[in-house]
Design an enzyme around this catalytic site. Structure first.
Site, PDB file in Angstrom:
ATOM      1  N   ASP A 174       0.861  -1.183   0.000  1.00  0.00           N
ATOM      2  CA  ASP A 174       0.000   0.000   0.000  1.00  0.00           C
ATOM      3  C   ASP A 174       0.897   1.232   0.000  1.00  0.00           C
ATOM      4  O   ASP A 174       1.749   1.385   0.877  1.00  0.00           O
ATOM      5  CB  ASP A 174      -0.900   0.012   1.242  1.00  0.00           C
ATOM      6  CG  ASP A 174      -1.750   1.266   1.332  1.00  0.00           C
ATOM      7  OD1 ASP A 174      -2.746   1.345   0.590  1.00  0.00           O
ATOM      8  OD2 ASP A 174      -1.423   2.155   2.144  1.00  0.00           O
ATOM      9  N   ASP A 224       1.249   4.965   0.643  1.00  0.00           N
ATOM     10  CA  ASP A 224       0.584   6.042   1.390  1.00  0.00           C
ATOM     11  C   ASP A 224       1.406   7.315   1.239  1.00  0.00           C
ATOM     12  O   ASP A 224       2.068   7.771   2.169  1.00  0.00           O
ATOM     13  CB  ASP A 224       0.444   5.638   2.856  1.00  0.00           C
ATOM     14  CG  ASP A 224      -0.447   6.584   3.636  1.00  0.00           C
ATOM     15  OD1 ASP A 224      -0.887   7.599   3.057  1.00  0.00           O
ATOM     16  OD2 ASP A 224      -0.698   6.328   4.816  1.00  0.00           O
ATOM     17  N   GLU A 259       1.497  11.088   0.994  1.00  0.00           N
ATOM     18  CA  GLU A 259       0.651  12.218   1.385  1.00  0.00           C
ATOM     19  C   GLU A 259       1.413  13.537   1.229  1.00  0.00           C
ATOM     20  O   GLU A 259       2.066  13.972   2.159  1.00  0.00           O
ATOM     21  CB  GLU A 259       0.173  12.021   2.820  1.00  0.00           C
ATOM     22  CG  GLU A 259      -0.552  10.689   3.008  1.00  0.00           C
ATOM     23  CD  GLU A 259      -1.072  10.494   4.409  1.00  0.00           C
ATOM     24  OE1 GLU A 259      -1.311  11.492   5.125  1.00  0.00           O
ATOM     25  OE2 GLU A 259      -1.240   9.339   4.815  1.00  0.00           O
ATOM     26  N   TYR A 279     -11.771  10.030   6.551  1.00  0.00           N
ATOM     27  CA  TYR A 279     -11.665  10.543   7.915  1.00  0.00           C
ATOM     28  C   TYR A 279     -10.720  11.732   7.861  1.00  0.00           C
ATOM     29  O   TYR A 279     -10.267  12.119   6.772  1.00  0.00           O
ATOM     30  CB  TYR A 279     -11.170   9.472   8.892  1.00  0.00           C
ATOM     31  CG  TYR A 279     -10.134   8.523   8.353  1.00  0.00           C
ATOM     32  CD1 TYR A 279      -8.810   8.912   8.207  1.00  0.00           C
ATOM     33  CD2 TYR A 279     -10.472   7.222   7.976  1.00  0.00           C
ATOM     34  CE1 TYR A 279      -7.856   8.036   7.713  1.00  0.00           C
ATOM     35  CE2 TYR A 279      -9.525   6.345   7.484  1.00  0.00           C
ATOM     36  CZ  TYR A 279      -8.214   6.754   7.356  1.00  0.00           C
ATOM     37  OH  TYR A 279      -7.272   5.887   6.864  1.00  0.00           O
TER      38      TYR A 279
END
Length: 398
Positions: free
Chosen positions: A136, A138, A140, A210
């Site tokens: 995965d 991630d 950001e 979220y």
């Protein structure tokens, strides 16, 4: 994944958004249940309810010197312990998440063909070392400097090239590999990735539905709402008034401020052309809270004077934010989300509970999404109030 993100909101997307709902099929398989996982005491690999998961995503490896590596030396042995659990839970896919909030290095690592080749080769070595089932990413965020990370305009195309290179390399391994990436729950992110190109190479996009409000947000609002609300729905509240004023001052063509929700961003992605089966909705096993919140509307959409201090993991919310501590629980039917308000201390807390994660799981099933994921497993409780248990129970229903 637990990040402080300011409101980055955009145009209204109607909730129905063209997702095709199919008639229920009693023979259909349960949706994927994916857990991000940060080890801590009491939540080591042999202490986890792994029978309730399809995927567990160990968090995090980092980009160090242009390679995928662990920064924490203890992670090596814990990862090996986690993979060893597959002997008991053969259905489980064990993955690694690379990056996370404030994790730098991606922009440089994928900037050139040479640097991408180096990073991809290190990722394959990492997979092989631990005998993993997938990766995965991630990052950001591509082309958006956040949390002190480096970003450049070329990130947009280079992110696509990274995912293409990873897919091609992972497909050369002798067992199936799952490739996912964590995507933001706000619209500006999708202007900085070649969304449909990236989706050609990945199995799932884990949408971080979220952190819809960060600690620095000046209004008390939901941070992980499922239900869509338009600006008109909250227009008379302090948050609605502020959004309306900001929209009036925006240059023509700029994205408008709107309340965020999982329904809105998922509809947005589907309208962009993403296959719903590749979308994984997110749940939060932690809350966000603010102090100095006036009592109108039990604090919802009111001003605040800053974030509360201390932990707000779900297990802590159950023990330290109780009725005996002055917290009254409320349910927002429009947002399909709970919140707490402490009148004496003027504190507002937003979070997911067993009802809201059940509704998110239902939403994933009814709209043929790829599944539900959450941040993160070791924040859950171990009793009947477990969020994972609520998700698993709903996901398993035919």
């Amino acid at each position: 994944m637990n990040k402080l993100i300011p409101f980055l909101i955009a145009c209204i997307i109607f909730v129905s958004c063209g997702i095709q709902k199919e008639a229920k099929d009693d023979s259909s398989a349960a949706v994927n249940v994916m857990a991000y996982y940060v080890p801590r005491e009491g939540y080591m690999p042999d202490q986890l309810p792994l029978e309730q998961l399809t995927h567990i995503i160990f968090s995090f490896s980092k980009v160090i010197d242009g390679k995928m590596q662990f920064r924490n030396e203890n992670a090596d042995s814990i990862m090996k312990q986690l993979v060893a659990q597959k002997e008991k839970y053969p259905q489980l896919k064990v993955m690694i998440a690379c990056g996370g909030w404030t994790a730098d290095g991606f922009s440089d690592a994928v900037f050139s063909e040479q640097s991408r080749t180096k990073f991809i080769a290190s990722t394959i070595d990492f997979i092989e070392k631990y005998q993993l089932d997938g990766v995965d990413i991630d990052w950001e965020y591509p082309a958006i400097p956040a949390g002190g990370t480096k970003a450049r305009p070329e990130d947009k195309e280079n992110f696509t090239l990274l995912m293409k290179g990873l897919r091609e390399a992972m497909d050369q391994l002798d067992r199936p590999q799952t490739l996912t990436f964590a995507s933001a729950g706000w619209k500006r992110y999708y202007k900085n990735v070649e969304l449909l190109e990236v989706m050609k190479y990945v199995d799932y996009m884990n949408v971080m539905t979220y952190d819809q409000a960060g600690g620095g947000t000046t209004f008390a609002t939901h941070h992980t709402a499922l239900g869509h609300r338009s600006l008109a729905d909250i227009a008379e509240t302090p948050l609605g008034v502020a959004m309306t004023q900001q929209n009036a001052e925006l240059p023509e063509g700029e994205d408008l401020w709107e309340p965020q929700s999982a329904e809105e961003i998922i509809c947005f992605c589907v309208d962009k052309g993403v296959d719903p089966k590749q979308i994984v909705i997110g749940a939060a096993f932690y809350g966000r809270g603010w102090k100095g919140v006036p009592p109108e509307n039990n604090g919802l959409y009111q001003t605040n004077t800053g974030p509360i201090s201390g932990g707000t993991s779900y297990s802590v919310l159950l023990t330290d934010f109780t009725e005996d501590d002055g917290y009254e629980k409320h349910w927002d039917a429009a947002a399909k989300a709970p919140f707490l308000y402490n009148l004496a201390d003027s504190i507002f807390v937003t979070f997911d509970d067993t009802v809201s994660v059940k509704l998110k799981t239902q939403y994933a099933k009814e709209n043929n999404l790829g599944g539900i994921m959450f941040w993160q497993l070791s924040s859950d409780s171990k009793d009947e109030a477990s969020l994972l248990k609520a998700i698993y129970t709903e996901a398993s229903k035919k």
